[in-house]
Enzyme design. Structure first.
Site, PDB file in Angstrom:
ATOM      1  N   TYR A 108      10.020  40.840  -2.676  1.00  0.00           N
ATOM      2  CA  TYR A 108       9.725  39.993  -1.513  1.00  0.00           C
ATOM      3  C   TYR A 108      10.019  38.542  -1.880  1.00  0.00           C
ATOM      4  O   TYR A 108       9.602  38.060  -2.927  1.00  0.00           O
ATOM      5  CB  TYR A 108       8.264  40.147  -1.100  1.00  0.00           C
ATOM      6  CG  TYR A 108       7.804  39.138  -0.075  1.00  0.00           C
ATOM      7  CD1 TYR A 108       8.071  39.322   1.278  1.00  0.00           C
ATOM      8  CD2 TYR A 108       7.126  37.985  -0.472  1.00  0.00           C
ATOM      9  CE1 TYR A 108       7.666  38.378   2.215  1.00  0.00           C
ATOM     10  CE2 TYR A 108       6.709  37.044   0.465  1.00  0.00           C
ATOM     11  CZ  TYR A 108       6.988  37.248   1.804  1.00  0.00           C
ATOM     12  OH  TYR A 108       6.590  36.307   2.728  1.00  0.00           O
ATOM     13  N   HIS A 109      10.724  37.823  -0.998  1.00  0.00           N
ATOM     14  CA  HIS A 109      11.181  36.465  -1.277  1.00  0.00           C
ATOM     15  C   HIS A 109      10.184  35.440  -0.746  1.00  0.00           C
ATOM     16  O   HIS A 109       9.962  35.331   0.455  1.00  0.00           O
ATOM     17  CB  HIS A 109      12.551  36.236  -0.626  1.00  0.00           C
ATOM     18  CG  HIS A 109      13.337  35.123  -1.252  1.00  0.00           C
ATOM     19  ND1 HIS A 109      12.823  33.852  -1.428  1.00  0.00           N
ATOM     20  CD2 HIS A 109      14.613  35.085  -1.733  1.00  0.00           C
ATOM     21  CE1 HIS A 109      13.743  33.084  -1.995  1.00  0.00           C
ATOM     22  NE2 HIS A 109      14.825  33.811  -2.202  1.00  0.00           N
ATOM     23  N   GLY A 110       9.566  34.681  -1.637  1.00  0.00           N
ATOM     24  CA  GLY A 110       8.671  33.602  -1.237  1.00  0.00           C
ATOM     25  C   GLY A 110       9.448  32.396  -0.737  1.00  0.00           C
ATOM     26  O   GLY A 110      10.685  32.377  -0.752  1.00  0.00           O
TER      27      GLY A 110
END
Length: 316
Positions: A108-110
């Protein structure tokens, strides 16, 4: 001898848990205004290290091959140190990452990928493996970054490039949501649209997929949630990260490495995408407080309070 109220307070409670709590609570607050600048500094120190090694190769070309290993370890060490100090960074489940052979990491990309830097450094130091990462093309255009992308094995990530990396027995790291997810996902919702390219690559290369998620990554950096329609139009036109980012906040960050999803020839790319998304959503559900709270994520850095909250069942 007269003593002040503050001195009396600490003398009165020196044998209690209050000093332990204050130590963990105040330390990150004190460095809040100094260490955020270190992210930019560390990125360019990393670039400088890579340039020094490139110059060394030119001078000693007859005796030395072009090998990045020493530079990579020096760069990794500074990110491990920074992550430990500023975010109390940890990795849990690192044993789920294969010690040899290929593997595809999906994450998951912050809002800002500091957790990716930390994770890269930990895998290099504690598993002695280099992660090849797929990044957005604009990073190759930033001043001082092209040599860093070469040193740290960053790639734009065409299907053929990804296949070649995996078939060479290496580890590849991809965020299907990419910049779109980093800009517009505010409550840890996956924003992959219909992207199944990573699933096709995994099936073609016959490699396992390792899902990972970093706890409190959205509390470390946040994007503004106003003017979303305008920002989305700008992003659609430019494909650049146009949403303003603020932070970093000294929150606790833990990267959770999930169980590998083995290669299954019976799965279609669409089915594999759903399976991987479910695995990451499970990691989010189990490990992340939603809605996110910067204050609570900072409190997570205090082991004593965190343990008490866990016992009460209200940490997540």
């Amino acid at each position: 001898m007269k003593i002040s109220f503050i001195q009396f307070f600490f003398l009165q409670y020196e044998d209690t848990e209050i000093l332990y709590v204050l130590k963990w609570l105040l330390c990150p607050i004190i460095v809040t205004f100094l260490l955020p600048l270190m992210i930019v500094v560390l990125l360019y120190i990393s670039s400088f290290i890579a340039h020094i090694y490139k110059l060394r190769w030119k001078i000693l070309a007859e005796r030395h091959g072009r090998e990045w290993a020493s530079a990579q370890r020096k760069i990794a060490y500074q990110w491990i140190l920074y992550g430990r100090i500023y975010h109390g960074y940890e990795v849990r489940g690192l044993e789920n990452l294969p010690s040899t052979g290929p593997g595809l990491i999906i994450y998951y990309h912050g809002a800002f990928p500091t957790d990716v830097y930390y994770f890269f450094a930990h895998v290099l130091y504690y598993r002695n493996r280099i992660i090849n990462s797929v990044v957005d093309y604009f990073l190759f255009k930033l001043p001082g970054f092209p040599i860093l992308t070469e040193c740290l094995k960053l790639t734009i990530g065409t299907k053929q490039t990804c296949l070649n990396i995996l078939k060479q027995g290496k580890i590849l790291m991809i965020s299907p949501g990419g910049v779109y997810e980093s800009q517009f996902s505010h409550q840890y919702n996956l924003m992959w649209k219909n992207r199944i390219g990573f699933a096709k690559v995994a099936i073609d290369a016959k490699v396992p997929i390792i899902p990972i998620f970093t706890e409190n990554v959205r509390e470390a950096f946040r994007t503004v949630s106003i003017c979303q329609k305008l920002l989305f139009k700008l992003y659609t036109l430019t494909r650049l990260p146009v949403a303003p980012i603020y932070g970093p906040f000294p929150v606790k960050m833990i990267t959770h490495v999930g169980q590998p999803i083995p290669y299954d020839p019976e799965l279609t790319p669409e089915q594999l995408q759903v399976k991987v998304a479910d695995a990451i959503n499970h990691l989010i559900k189990v490990n992340q407080r939603i809605p996110g709270s910067i204050l609570h994520a900072m409190v997570d850095r205090i082991p004593l309070l965190q343990e008490r909250h866990k016992q009460k069942g209200d940490v997540k």
